[in-house]
Each structure stands twice: as C-alpha cells, then as structure tokens.
Design a protein around this motif. Structure first.
Motif, PDB file in Angstrom:
ATOM      1  N   SER A  44       0.859  -1.182   0.000  1.00 16.98           N
ATOM      2  CA  SER A  44       0.000   0.000   0.000  1.00 16.98           C
ATOM      3  C   SER A  44       0.895   1.231   0.000  1.00 16.98           C
ATOM      4  CB  SER A  44      -0.870  -0.034   1.260  1.00 16.98           C
ATOM      5  OG  SER A  44      -1.535   1.194   1.433  1.00 16.98           O
ATOM      6  N   VAL A  45       0.516   2.241  -0.751  1.00 19.80           N
ATOM      7  CA  VAL A  45       1.366   3.436  -0.857  1.00 19.80           C
ATOM      8  C   VAL A  45       0.579   4.678  -1.258  1.00 19.80           C
ATOM      9  CG1 VAL A  45       1.937   2.942  -3.289  1.00 19.80           C
ATOM     10  CG2 VAL A  45       3.441   4.426  -1.967  1.00 19.80           C
ATOM     11  N   GLY A  46       1.073   5.829  -0.838  1.00 20.23           N
ATOM     12  CA  GLY A  46       0.564   7.100  -1.342  1.00 20.23           C
ATOM     13  C   GLY A  46      -0.153   7.927  -0.311  1.00 20.23           C
ATOM     14  N   THR A  70       3.675   1.028   3.012  1.00 21.21           N
ATOM     15  CA  THR A  70       5.002   1.612   2.782  1.00 21.21           C
ATOM     16  C   THR A  70       4.930   3.132   2.768  1.00 21.21           C
ATOM     17  OG1 THR A  70       4.680   1.566   0.388  1.00 21.21           O
ATOM     18  CG2 THR A  70       5.676  -0.384   1.399  1.00 21.21           C
ATOM     19  N   TRP A  71       5.707   3.767   3.625  1.00 16.72           N
ATOM     20  CA  TRP A  71       5.749   5.230   3.644  1.00 16.72           C
ATOM     21  C   TRP A  71       7.007   5.721   2.937  1.00 16.72           C
ATOM     22  CZ3 TRP A  71       9.405   8.740   5.125  1.00 16.72           C
ATOM     23  CH2 TRP A  71       9.008  10.092   5.061  1.00 16.72           C
ATOM     24  N   TRP A  72       6.814   6.637   2.018  1.00 11.57           N
ATOM     25  CA  TRP A  72       7.946   7.285   1.353  1.00 11.57           C
ATOM     26  C   TRP A  72       7.418   8.423   0.504  1.00 11.57           C
ATOM     27  CZ3 TRP A  72       9.133   6.271  -4.143  1.00 11.57           C
ATOM     28  CH2 TRP A  72       8.204   5.407  -4.762  1.00 11.57           C
ATOM     29  N   GLN A  73       8.273   9.058  -0.254  1.00 14.65           N
ATOM     30  CA  GLN A  73       7.919  10.275  -0.992  1.00 14.65           C
ATOM     31  C   GLN A  73       8.747  10.387  -2.267  1.00 14.65           C
ATOM     32  OE1 GLN A  73       9.496  12.773   2.315  1.00 14.65           O
ATOM     33  NE2 GLN A  73       7.412  13.570   2.382  1.00 14.65           N
ATOM     34  N   THR A  74       8.293  11.248  -3.166  1.00 18.53           N
ATOM     35  CA  THR A  74       9.080  11.549  -4.364  1.00 18.53           C
ATOM     36  C   THR A  74      10.523  11.862  -3.941  1.00 18.53           C
ATOM     37  OG1 THR A  74       7.102  12.539  -5.333  1.00 18.53           O
ATOM     38  CG2 THR A  74       9.196  13.057  -6.395  1.00 18.53           C
ATOM     39  N   GLU A  75      10.648  12.582  -2.847  1.00 23.44           N
ATOM     40  CA  GLU A  75      11.949  13.053  -2.385  1.00 23.44           C
ATOM     41  C   GLU A  75      12.831  11.942  -1.818  1.00 23.44           C
ATOM     42  OE1 GLU A  75       8.993  14.219  -1.668  1.00 23.44           O
ATOM     43  OE2 GLU A  75       8.938  16.416  -1.694  1.00 23.44           O
ATOM     44  N   GLY A  98      -0.113  12.342   8.946  1.00 18.40           N
ATOM     45  CA  GLY A  98      -0.559  13.176   7.822  1.00 18.40           C
ATOM     46  C   GLY A  98       0.350  14.372   7.612  1.00 18.40           C
ATOM     47  N   ARG A  99       0.072  15.149   6.566  1.00 18.97           N
ATOM     48  CA  ARG A  99       0.928  16.278   6.221  1.00 18.97           C
ATOM     49  C   ARG A  99       0.852  17.373   7.278  1.00 18.97           C
ATOM     50  NH1 ARG A  99       4.556  15.585   2.069  1.00 18.97           N
ATOM     51  NH2 ARG A  99       4.765  17.833   2.198  1.00 18.97           N
ATOM     52  N   MET A 100       1.966  18.037   7.484  1.00 15.15           N
ATOM     53  CA  MET A 100       1.998  19.159   8.418  1.00 15.15           C
ATOM     54  C   MET A 100       1.939  20.488   7.665  1.00 15.15           C
ATOM     55  SD  MET A 100       4.867  17.772  11.059  1.00 15.15           S
ATOM     56  CE  MET A 100       4.508  18.936  12.378  1.00 15.15           C
ATOM     57  N   HIS A 103      -2.894  11.589  -4.874  1.00 11.56           N
ATOM     58  CA  HIS A 103      -2.221  12.635  -5.664  1.00 11.56           C
ATOM     59  C   HIS A 103      -1.890  13.811  -4.758  1.00 11.56           C
ATOM     60  CE1 HIS A 103      -3.432  10.283  -8.962  1.00 11.56           C
ATOM     61  NE2 HIS A 103      -4.559  10.873  -9.275  1.00 11.56           N
ATOM     62  N   ARG A 104      -0.652  14.224  -4.767  1.00  4.67           N
ATOM     63  CA  ARG A 104      -0.245  15.380  -3.967  1.00  4.67           C
ATOM     64  C   ARG A 104      -0.674  16.652  -4.663  1.00  4.67           C
ATOM     65  NH1 ARG A 104       5.959  14.644  -2.050  1.00  4.67           N
ATOM     66  NH2 ARG A 104       5.988  16.892  -1.799  1.00  4.67           N
ATOM     67  N   LEU A 105      -1.243  17.577  -3.884  1.00  2.00           N
ATOM     68  CA  LEU A 105      -1.710  18.831  -4.464  1.00  2.00           C
ATOM     69  C   LEU A 105      -1.543  19.942  -3.433  1.00  2.00           C
ATOM     70  CD1 LEU A 105      -3.286  20.173  -6.871  1.00  2.00           C
ATOM     71  CD2 LEU A 105      -5.350  19.710  -5.560  1.00  2.00           C
TER      72      LEU A 105
HETATM   73  C1  6R9 Z   1       5.331   7.498  -2.724  1.00  2.00           C
HETATM   74  C2  6R9 Z   1       4.485   8.711  -2.750  1.00  2.00           C
HETATM   75  C3  6R9 Z   1       4.290  11.562  -0.641  1.00  2.00           C
HETATM   76  C4  6R9 Z   1       3.320  11.829   0.477  1.00  2.00           C
HETATM   77  C5  6R9 Z   1       3.950  11.673   1.835  1.00  2.00           C
HETATM   78  C6  6R9 Z   1       2.753  11.312   2.683  1.00  2.00           C
HETATM   79  C7  6R9 Z   1       1.910  10.474   1.756  1.00  2.00           C
HETATM   80  C8  6R9 Z   1       2.843   8.213   1.096  1.00  2.00           C
HETATM   81  C9  6R9 Z   1       2.191   6.974   2.753  1.00  2.00           C
HETATM   82  C10 6R9 Z   1       1.769   8.300   2.997  1.00  2.00           C
HETATM   83  C11 6R9 Z   1       0.813   7.658   5.003  1.00  2.00           C
HETATM   84  C12 6R9 Z   1       1.856   5.978   3.731  1.00  2.00           C
HETATM   85  N1  6R9 Z   1       2.183   9.040   1.932  1.00  2.00           N
HETATM   86  N2  6R9 Z   1       2.842   6.959   1.570  1.00  2.00           N
HETATM   87  N3  6R9 Z   1       1.084   8.632   4.125  1.00  2.00           N
HETATM   88  N4  6R9 Z   1       1.174   6.376   4.844  1.00  2.00           N
HETATM   89  N5  6R9 Z   1       2.185   4.688   3.583  1.00  2.00           N
HETATM   90  O1  6R9 Z   1       3.297   8.645  -2.482  1.00  2.00           O
HETATM   91  O2  6R9 Z   1       5.117   9.879  -3.065  1.00  2.00           O
HETATM   92  O3  6R9 Z   1       3.526  11.366  -4.353  1.00  2.00           O
HETATM   93  O4  6R9 Z   1       5.638  12.254  -3.288  1.00  2.00           O
HETATM   94  O5  6R9 Z   1       3.660  11.590  -1.898  1.00  2.00           O
HETATM   95  O6  6R9 Z   1       2.265  10.878   0.443  1.00  2.00           O
HETATM   96  O7  6R9 Z   1       2.053  12.459   3.058  1.00  2.00           O
HETATM   97  O8  6R9 Z   1       4.594  12.858   2.238  1.00  2.00           O
HETATM   98  P1  6R9 Z   1       4.489  11.329  -3.224  1.00  2.00           P
END
Ligand code: 6R9
Length: 627
Positions: free
Chosen positions: A360-362, A387-392, A491-493, A502-504
């Motif tokens: 699971s992601v995103g 899985t938690w991660w980011q574009t960065e 969640g986002r701060m 989708h990040r917006l």
């Molecule tokens: C890979 C991806 C990143 C942002 C990240 C966070 C959220 C991603 C998550 C999650 C909770 C998870 N996020 N995975 N929040 N649990 N498993 O999504 O990259 O499009 O850059 O978004 O998504 O807030 O900071 P990106």
C-alpha cells in the motif's frame, strides 16, 4: 545474523553496507572512489562519487545478456485480457532504437526530455533511452492539463517531448497529442515532438512532429551507452509543495538506482521468477521506482497497468492477478477503499493464490481498508506492507518488511525503518522526541535514494527540507511512535493535500482561482473523504461589483482549475462568501475554514485572534449555500 543485526549494521556502518551493495548489485564501468560524501546542513550530497555506470545497462543489457527471452514487461492494456509481452532482448532493441532516434534528432547528454505518455512499453523504453544517452527525463502524468505540462516544460527548459496520439483509460479516449500541441504553443523552447501510435485515430499534426514508430523502424538496434558519473542527473519529477509552483525533484544515477533496487527486492521479498504488479502510473514516483527502475534493475517481470481499478468492473485487479499470476501486488489505499464498497464477490470469484505480498502506498491506509486487503484480497495469507515514502526519498523508507521472519505486522502502520534509514520524530523546539511521542517525521542520516535538489532552485530545496530541523531531512509529514517503538503516520503538516494519493498544494489551486477576474481572494482547505482520503474545498470572495449568480461563477472556477492543473485538482465543494477569517497580521486562519468545510460550525475553537470576528457569522450563514 538476525534482521536487527543487519539493520544496526546498515545504520552504524552505512558506508560499508551501501558500498558493498553498490559493488555487487550494480554493474560499473569504473568503480567509485568514495561511498558517501554528504552534508545535511549544506545539502551537498554525493553517493558513489567517481563511479561510472549507465542505468539502462543495469536495467536491460545485463539481463538481456543472461536471459534474453525472459519477459521484462507485461503490458496490461486498458481492454482486459489484452496484454503484450516484451522480453529483455526486445526491450533492449526498443531502447537502442529510441536512443538512436533521439540522438539523430539532436538530443544530447544533459538535455531535459519530457515524456507525456500512457503506461506502456514505449514509455518505459523512452525513459530508459533517455538514461542510455544521458538525457534527463521528466515524466509528466498524462492526466495533467496543457497548462500544467507547459509549466513543467518551461521550468526545465525542455526541447524534446515524447507522446502518443491518444491515450485510453477506462474505455475513455484521452487527447494526449492535442494537449501537447496546446502546451507547445506556450513553450518556444520546444524543438521536436516524437509521436507514437496508441489508437491510430487522427491526432492533430504540427511541423515539430516526428513519427516515432516510423523512425524506430529504420533505426539501429545497437547503441553504445553513454558513460555516466554517479552524480549526473538521472531524472526530475515534479511534485506539489506548499507554494503555487510545483518542484522539480532531482534524482541522480547510482544512488537512486541502488535504493530502488534494494527496496523492491527486500520490502516485497521479490525472488527470481516472480511477477511483480505495481499498478501505479509512470507519471508518479511509485511508477518510476516500482514499475520501472526497481524491478528492471533486479531483472524482474514487471506489469504495466494502463487501466483503472473499476474497468470494466470492480474485479479488474483480481482478474488480472489470476490471469497474470501476480506474486506481489502494489496499489493505493484510495483504490482499496473504492473496491471494498462493491463487496467481496468481485474478489472471491478469482484465484489469488499466486499473491504473496500486498503493498500500500501514497496515503495513510485506514484500518477498514487494511483489514479488507489482508483478509479478503490476501485471504489472511499475505503480508500487507504499508510503505511510507515520498518523491523526495526515491524509494520506500518506512515499511513493516523487511523484518525478522516472526516479527509481527500491525494493521495500518509503516512501522519499521528500511535498512540504512534512521527516522526521528522532532518537536516544535527541534528536540529529538524519544519514546511514545508525536511530532515531525524526519530522517537523521543520508541514504542513497535521497533527492539531490529542486531543479534550478537549491535554496527552496534547503528551505523546505533541511532548514526546518537543522541537520535532518524533514519530510513534511507528522508521525507518532507507539509503545513498541513502531512508527505511525499522522498526515501532512503543511498545506499539501492528498487526493486519491495525488499530492496537491492548496496554494496551486488558490493561484488558479485568484486568476479569475471576479475573484478577490481564495482559500483552499482539505476535507476528509471516505474514498479519496481528502478533497479540496474552496472558499472564494468576490470583487465588489460582482453581481452574477454564484453557481455560474463556481462552474467557471471549476473549469479553470481543470484547464490549468488537472481534473483531480478541481475542488469538489465551493463557497462564495463575503470575507475570509484572518488574523490581525492578515494570515488566513485555515483551521477555521477546515471546520466550516467539515460542517463543524459549532466547534470553531479559539477565534479571539481574528481581526474581524463578524466574518465567522457570515461564514456560518453562507455555509448553507455550498456548491
Ligand atoms: C510514494 C508517494 C508523498 C506523500 C507523503 C505522505 C503520503 C505516502 C504513505 C503516505 C501515510 C503511507 N504518503 N505513503 N502517508 N502512509 N504509507 O506517495 O510519493 O507522491 O511524493 O507523496 O504521500 O504524506 O509525504 P508522493
């Protein structure tokens, strides 16, 4: 050695850990002289300095040499059951042909190339061809509007675009070439547009067009790869931040590739012969790392999913799992939440016994979705990895696996750091919070997959990620640590929304709304949504002489957002009102707007710092007229 031993080794002896992996898992023309040279205070980050390699060789040539007939890509086209397979030797030929076409038309090492294509073998081959010639790709999600594409082209100084005539998703045609042509109108830098056929319908033509399929027919199947330095740019990918301007996140060659490769293998327990099914679009980082670079660097068979989860019905994913015998399935919570509403029968009618790991992601996955994914989709037999991660971060950073064979997985939390990652939770005084605590999710140490800069704006890179908590990478997310030391994401701060994964940036939408001649001011907040996770809610105030009806204005504003950004960014609700709640220093109090948007007008909290408290009663009155 146990998992704990290995994790400890990876963080305490980071250079030994990553150095050994880089030597053994990647093919080099010239070995690197230093594993890492990173300063998280200045943001100067180098991994595997002095090393020379080529990413396409690592993803294709070395596998084609060993097992030319192994399937590299399974293209699951929009129409179910309509698949195309591409072997490693065929992929190599495609990559070389496109490399020749690009080079012959004047594309050079270091040039930025935009790719605006549906998920398809030609798109993957185009990405790899860029890496082969040393060009920097910028994949733009094929759902973005012409304006959004133009903005990304201009920011990167793109001269070359690759696209297709059209796209098809969920049975609907998407006019990709038309959109590219509209974007190019605003981008004098563009010199050539390669067009490949997807539908063969009559797409518009311009004098910048090059027929990619025709050019490939006569191009050579050989291309000597460019010898790249570890820290040369590999790609850039735009993502939203808290200002109106998307950031071109930059990744470089060796570190990114090694990190994508390692996480794909160990988070998903990938083994030779497995069929890896990540259903993300290549326009997002998940598509880059887990459709393309991770799996291909490991010589895997990777699925390219062109469609949507509900086409032709909500059984699509699981029918595909049965037919393609997918072993690892990686998707987004928003899709899981959507599908669970249709009940279990769409899942149960298909054989899912091939599945071993569900990812699971995103965005945060809620407990209900996690349980359904685990119990219904996985029959209680598969590991679910949130899985938690980011574009960065380039690749997965916090994840329940890898871990010891008997280590438990708790629902709906990413739990554990990946090898080489030391997460930290920091407080408002920048203190490193220990034990059970909640704060800002940071990473204390450098890792190979970390972003190197924001294209053309290193200051913004430093301001966003390294200056808020000096010496640390700041993710922008909040997190808490539980009694057992496991990490949960809160969640986002910042003012970044997450709509269906989708990040917006709220500021991106506000900028567009502000452009409308009748709008005085706009403020956008997120409201919780059962399936999408979050939705955008816009408040707008109009200029004094405005006398038209609000409904028409709202329609115009929605159209404007669709045209400037993308459909997913269109606020689902809007309120035209007379004033926005502001502090005496003029800051919009989003906290109050969030409450109004969520319908919690009885519970606005402290409003004593408002410059004009009467605004609140006006807002409450107007909240009955939300469109
Ligand atoms: C890979 C991806 C990143 C942002 C990240 C966070 C959220 C991603 C998550 C999650 C909770 C998870 N996020 N995975 N929040 N649990 N498993 O999504 O990259 O499009 O850059 O978004 O998504 O807030 O900071 P990106």
């Amino acid at each position: 050695k146990t998992y704990e031993d290995l994790y400890k080794f990876s963080v305490n002896n980071s250079d030994d850990f990553w150095g050994e992996l880089a030597k053994t898992r990647l093919d080099w023309y010239k070995p690197f002289s230093q594993v890492s040279d990173c300063d998280m205070n200045s943001g100067n980050i180098k991994w595997f300095d002095g090393g020379k390699l080529n990413v396409s060789v690592n993803c294709v040539d070395r596998h084609a040499a060993k097992h030319p007939d192994k399937v590299a890509l399974i293209w699951e086209k929009d129409e179910p059951g309509n698949t195309e397979k591409v072997t490693y030797s065929q992929l190599l030929a495609m990559v070389c042909k496109i490399s020749n076409c690009l080079k012959d038309s004047g594309v050079k090492r270091g040039d930025r190339v935009a790719i605006y294509m549906p998920v398809s073998p030609i798109a993957v081959a185009a990405m790899l061809a860029c890496t082969r010639i040393g060009a920097v790709h910028s994949v733009v999600f094929a759902g973005f509007s012409a304006d959004a594409l133009a903005q990304r082209i201009q920011d990167a100084g793109v001269e070359t675009i690759l696209t297709t005539d059209q796209g098809v998703r969920g049975g609907k045609v998407i006019e990709l070439k038309k959109t590219v042509d509209a974007a190019v109108q605003k981008c004098p830098s563009v010199k050539r547009v390669f067009v490949s056929k997807r539908t063969g319908e009559n797409a518009p033509k311009t004098n910048l067009d090059i027929d990619l399929d025709a050019a490939m027919k006569t191009a050579s199947e050989n291309f000597t790869p460019e010898v790249m330095d570890s820290e040369d740019l590999l790609f850039m990918l735009y993502t939203s931040g808290s200002t109106g301007k998307p950031k071109g996140i930059v990744h470089t060659q060796a570190g990114y590739l090694l990190y994508a490769s390692m996480t794909q293998k160990y988070v998903f327990d990938y083994h030779d012969g497995d069929i890896f099914g990540c259903v993300a679009d290549i326009g997002w980082i998940t598509g880059h790392s887990y459709v393309v670079y991770g799996p291909l660097s490991n010589g895997a068979t990777t699925v390219l999913f062109e469609s949507i989860p509900t086409y032709p019905d909500p059984g699509r994913y699981w029918e595909m799992v049965e037919r393609l015998k997918i072993n690892q399935f990686y998707g987004a919570p928003t899709a899981i939440r959507l599908l669970l509403r249709y009940g279990d029968s769409f899942v149960k009618k298909y054989d899912r016994s091939s599945l071993k790991v569900l990812g699971s992601v995103g965005e945060p996955i809620n407990h209900e979705a996690w349980e359904w994914y685990h119990n219904v989709v996985g029959d209680g037999k598969c590991d679910v990895v949130d899985t938690w991660w980011q574009t960065e971060t380039g690749g997965i950073a916090v994840t329940p696996r890898p871990s010891g064979p008997n280590d438990k997985i708790i629902p709906a939390a990413p739990m554990r750091a990946f090898f080489g990652i030391q997460p930290a939770i920091l407080g408002s005084e920048q203190e490193d919070l220990q034990g059970v605590n909640e704060g800002a999710l940071c990473i204390k140490n450098p890792w190979p997959g970390m972003a190197r800069t924001i294209y053309g704006d290193h200051e913004r890179f430093m301001d966003t990620y390294y200056r808020p908590f000096p010496g640390h990478y700041f993710s922008g997310d909040g997190a808490k640590r539980d009694e057992e030391g496991f990490i949960h994401i809160t969640g986002r701060m910042d003012d970044v929304l997450n709509i269906s994964g989708h990040r917006l940036g709220t500021a991106e939408v506000e900028d567009v709304l502000d452009e409308h001649p009748d709008v005085a001011e706009a403020a956008v907040v997120g409201v919780p949504h059962a399936v999408k996770g979050e939705e955008a809610f816009a408040f707008v105030t109009v200029k004094e002489n405005f006398s038209r009806d609000h409904e028409t204005l709202v329609k115009e504003l929605q159209g404007l957002v669709r045209e400037r950004i993308a459909s997913f960014a269109v606020p689902s609700q809007m309120l035209v009102t007379e004033g926005l709640p502001k502090t005496r220093s003029g800051k919009i109090m989003r906290r109050i707007l969030r409450k109004v948007a969520a319908g919690q007008v009885d519970d606005l909290g402290d409003i004593s710092t408002l410059a004009d408290p009467t605004v609140v009663s006006i807002l409450i009155r107007d909240s009955n007229f939300v469109f």
